[in-house]
Design a protein around this motif. Structure first.
Motif, PDB file in Angstrom:
ATOM      1  N   ILE A 213       2.925   7.134  -6.544  1.00 27.39           N
ATOM      2  CA  ILE A 213       2.031   8.113  -7.172  1.00 27.39           C
ATOM      3  C   ILE A 213       2.374   9.527  -6.719  1.00 27.39           C
ATOM      4  O   ILE A 213       2.493  10.455  -7.535  1.00 27.39           O
ATOM      5  CB  ILE A 213       0.564   7.788  -6.843  1.00 27.39           C
ATOM      6  CG1 ILE A 213       0.149   6.473  -7.508  1.00 27.39           C
ATOM      7  CG2 ILE A 213      -0.364   8.911  -7.316  1.00 27.39           C
ATOM      8  CD1 ILE A 213      -1.227   5.985  -7.107  1.00 27.39           C
ATOM      9  N   ILE A 214       2.557   9.717  -5.417  1.00 25.52           N
ATOM     10  CA  ILE A 214       2.841  11.047  -4.883  1.00 25.52           C
ATOM     11  C   ILE A 214       4.184  11.568  -5.376  1.00 25.52           C
ATOM     12  O   ILE A 214       4.305  12.731  -5.790  1.00 25.52           O
ATOM     13  CB  ILE A 214       2.804  11.022  -3.339  1.00 25.52           C
ATOM     14  CG1 ILE A 214       1.392  10.736  -2.841  1.00 25.52           C
ATOM     15  CG2 ILE A 214       3.297  12.352  -2.765  1.00 25.52           C
ATOM     16  CD1 ILE A 214       1.299  10.493  -1.350  1.00 25.52           C
TER      17      ILE A 214
ATOM     18  N   SER B 199       3.568   7.077   4.433  1.00 24.39           N
ATOM     19  CA  SER B 199       3.206   7.751   3.178  1.00 24.39           C
ATOM     20  C   SER B 199       3.204   9.266   3.302  1.00 24.39           C
ATOM     21  O   SER B 199       3.248   9.967   2.291  1.00 24.39           O
ATOM     22  CB  SER B 199       1.817   7.286   2.712  1.00 24.39           C
ATOM     23  OG  SER B 199       1.760   5.893   2.564  1.00 24.39           O
TER      24      SER B 199
ATOM     25  N   SER C 284       6.044  11.372   1.620  1.00 21.22           N
ATOM     26  CA  SER C 284       6.480  10.856   0.316  1.00 21.22           C
ATOM     27  C   SER C 284       6.951  11.958  -0.623  1.00 21.22           C
ATOM     28  O   SER C 284       7.905  11.780  -1.385  1.00 21.22           O
ATOM     29  CB  SER C 284       5.332  10.072  -0.342  1.00 21.22           C
ATOM     30  OG  SER C 284       4.964   8.958   0.446  1.00 21.22           O
TER      31      SER C 284
ATOM     32  N   PHE D 286       0.985   4.346  -2.881  1.00 18.33           N
ATOM     33  CA  PHE D 286       0.770   5.753  -2.543  1.00 18.33           C
ATOM     34  C   PHE D 286       2.032   6.575  -2.766  1.00 18.33           C
ATOM     35  O   PHE D 286       1.979   7.664  -3.353  1.00 18.33           O
ATOM     36  CB  PHE D 286       0.309   5.883  -1.090  1.00 18.33           C
ATOM     37  CG  PHE D 286      -1.152   5.633  -0.890  1.00 18.33           C
ATOM     38  CD1 PHE D 286      -2.109   6.489  -1.408  1.00 18.33           C
ATOM     39  CD2 PHE D 286      -1.572   4.527  -0.176  1.00 18.33           C
ATOM     40  CE1 PHE D 286      -3.458   6.255  -1.232  1.00 18.33           C
ATOM     41  CE2 PHE D 286      -2.921   4.276   0.011  1.00 18.33           C
ATOM     42  CZ  PHE D 286      -3.867   5.138  -0.518  1.00 18.33           C
ATOM     43  N   GLN D 287       3.170   6.074  -2.289  1.00 17.92           N
ATOM     44  CA  GLN D 287       4.406   6.844  -2.392  1.00 17.92           C
ATOM     45  C   GLN D 287       4.833   7.021  -3.836  1.00 17.92           C
ATOM     46  O   GLN D 287       5.291   8.099  -4.220  1.00 17.92           O
ATOM     47  CB  GLN D 287       5.512   6.162  -1.598  1.00 17.92           C
ATOM     48  CG  GLN D 287       6.803   6.968  -1.566  1.00 17.92           C
ATOM     49  CD  GLN D 287       7.761   6.476  -0.498  1.00 17.92           C
ATOM     50  OE1 GLN D 287       7.339   6.065   0.575  1.00 17.92           O
ATOM     51  NE2 GLN D 287       9.047   6.512  -0.778  1.00 17.92           N
TER      52      GLN D 287
ATOM     53  N   VAL E 126       0.838  -1.211   0.000  1.00 15.79           N
ATOM     54  CA  VAL E 126       0.000   0.000   0.000  1.00 15.79           C
ATOM     55  C   VAL E 126       0.867   1.252   0.000  1.00 15.79           C
ATOM     56  O   VAL E 126       0.610   2.206  -0.752  1.00 15.79           O
ATOM     57  CB  VAL E 126      -0.952  -0.008   1.215  1.00 15.79           C
ATOM     58  CG1 VAL E 126      -1.735   1.297   1.277  1.00 15.79           C
ATOM     59  CG2 VAL E 126      -1.916  -1.189   1.129  1.00 15.79           C
ATOM     60  N   VAL E 127       1.907   1.261   0.832  1.00 16.97           N
ATOM     61  CA  VAL E 127       2.813   2.415   0.879  1.00 16.97           C
ATOM     62  C   VAL E 127       3.507   2.607  -0.466  1.00 16.97           C
ATOM     63  O   VAL E 127       3.687   3.741  -0.933  1.00 16.97           O
ATOM     64  CB  VAL E 127       3.853   2.236   2.008  1.00 16.97           C
ATOM     65  CG1 VAL E 127       4.957   3.284   1.904  1.00 16.97           C
ATOM     66  CG2 VAL E 127       3.182   2.322   3.364  1.00 16.97           C
TER      67      VAL E 127
END
Length: 286
Positions: A92-93, A152, A155, A89-90, A85-86
């Motif tokens: 993408i960010i 996250s 990030s 998210f990371q 999951v991290v």
């Protein structure tokens, strides 16, 4: 002609020496990992104080006990969930932040970049107590969601390597697409990202590795809830247990370490070429 041959011979000798030194260094570097694998197959009940390396009895018993007598599978699943999951998210960010800082020009852009760079130099554990109280107020202590939020949250401050890669992609490609009517969104998805495969892979790899072996934040947030431990916290709890010195638990610890290292090793070997390209900033030149 003789001078040319002597030069070629000297070059070969130099390369041979370099490769020899690198092989020796690699073997020395691999010794701890080989010892770990060997000790994980120890069949006799010997703890950390044993004065010999090679097992007197080879056995898979440590792996069997690892999966049947401990909560290792639960910890492994928690760690895998958090890391995946991290990573999503990371990645993408980081990609969006890096594209914005590389291509867009807006007020306070450079001060913002400098601020994030400076903040990234401070160790994360300095804010650990404050983060814990914030999570406690919103009911996310001893919760994997709280751990994901912590990993996250910062990030965007990992932008510098990815931004450097985006800077090597010619801006003329963006301009040509914009002239043809493409939006920023289209330019980012259809032009920049296909050319940025190495840095995307690098970002995914680094994002996955960070929470996989992290201990300080996860131990502080999870406190005394073994069902929510990650592998780092769970295995550290074994080190505080006196039984690790006997009953074969040291071999179980070694077996767990081998299992934990497999995903990272496999992922790194598979993505090594892209990892190197991401670091060196190779891209399309024009």
């Amino acid at each position: 002609m003789k001078r040319y041959r002597s030069k070629k011979v000297s070059e070969r000798i130099s390369l041979t020496l370099i490769y020899t030194v690198l092989i020796i260094i690699s073997l020395i570097w691999l010794i701890p990992f080989l010892m770990l694998i060997i000790l994980s197959f120890r069949g006799e009940t010997a703890g950390m104080s044993a004065d010999y390396l090679f097992p007197k009895e080879w056995s898979f018993n440590s792996y069997v006990r690892l999966f049947t007598e401990t909560k290792f599978l639960t910890w492994y699943g928690n760690t895998m969930l958090v890391s995946i999951v991290v990573t999503v998210f990371q990645t993408i960010i980081v990609l969006m932040t890096s594209y914005a800082l590389s291509r867009l020009r807006f007020k306070m852009r450079k001060p913002l970049m400098n601020l994030m760079l400076i903040l990234g130099m401070f160790p994360g554990f300095l804010s650990m107590t404050a983060v814990y109280f914030v999570l406690r107020e919103i009911g996310l202590t001893q919760n994997l969601l709280g751990l994901i939020l912590v990993y996250s949250a910062s990030s965007a401050m990992q932008y510098y390597i990815c931004k450097g890669f985006f800077d090597t992609i010619p801006k003329s490609l963006d301009e040509a697409a914009r002239i043809d009517g493409a939006s920023r969104h289209t330019v980012f998805l259809k032009i920049i990202l296909p050319l940025a495969k190495p840095i995307i892979i690098y970002t995914i790899l680094t994002a996955f590795i960070a929470p996989w072996g992290e201990y300080m934040f996860s131990s502080f947030i999870m406190q005394n809830n073994p069902d929510k431990y990650t592998v780092a916290v769970g295995m550290q709890s074994w080190l505080n247990n006196a039984t690790l010195m006997s009953d074969g638990y040291f071999s179980i610890f070694c077996a767990a370490a081998v299992i934990v290292s497999i995903p990272i090793t496999a992922l790194f070997i598979w993505l090594q070429r892209y990892y190197v390209e991401g670091i060196t900033g190779g891209s399309v030149k024009g």
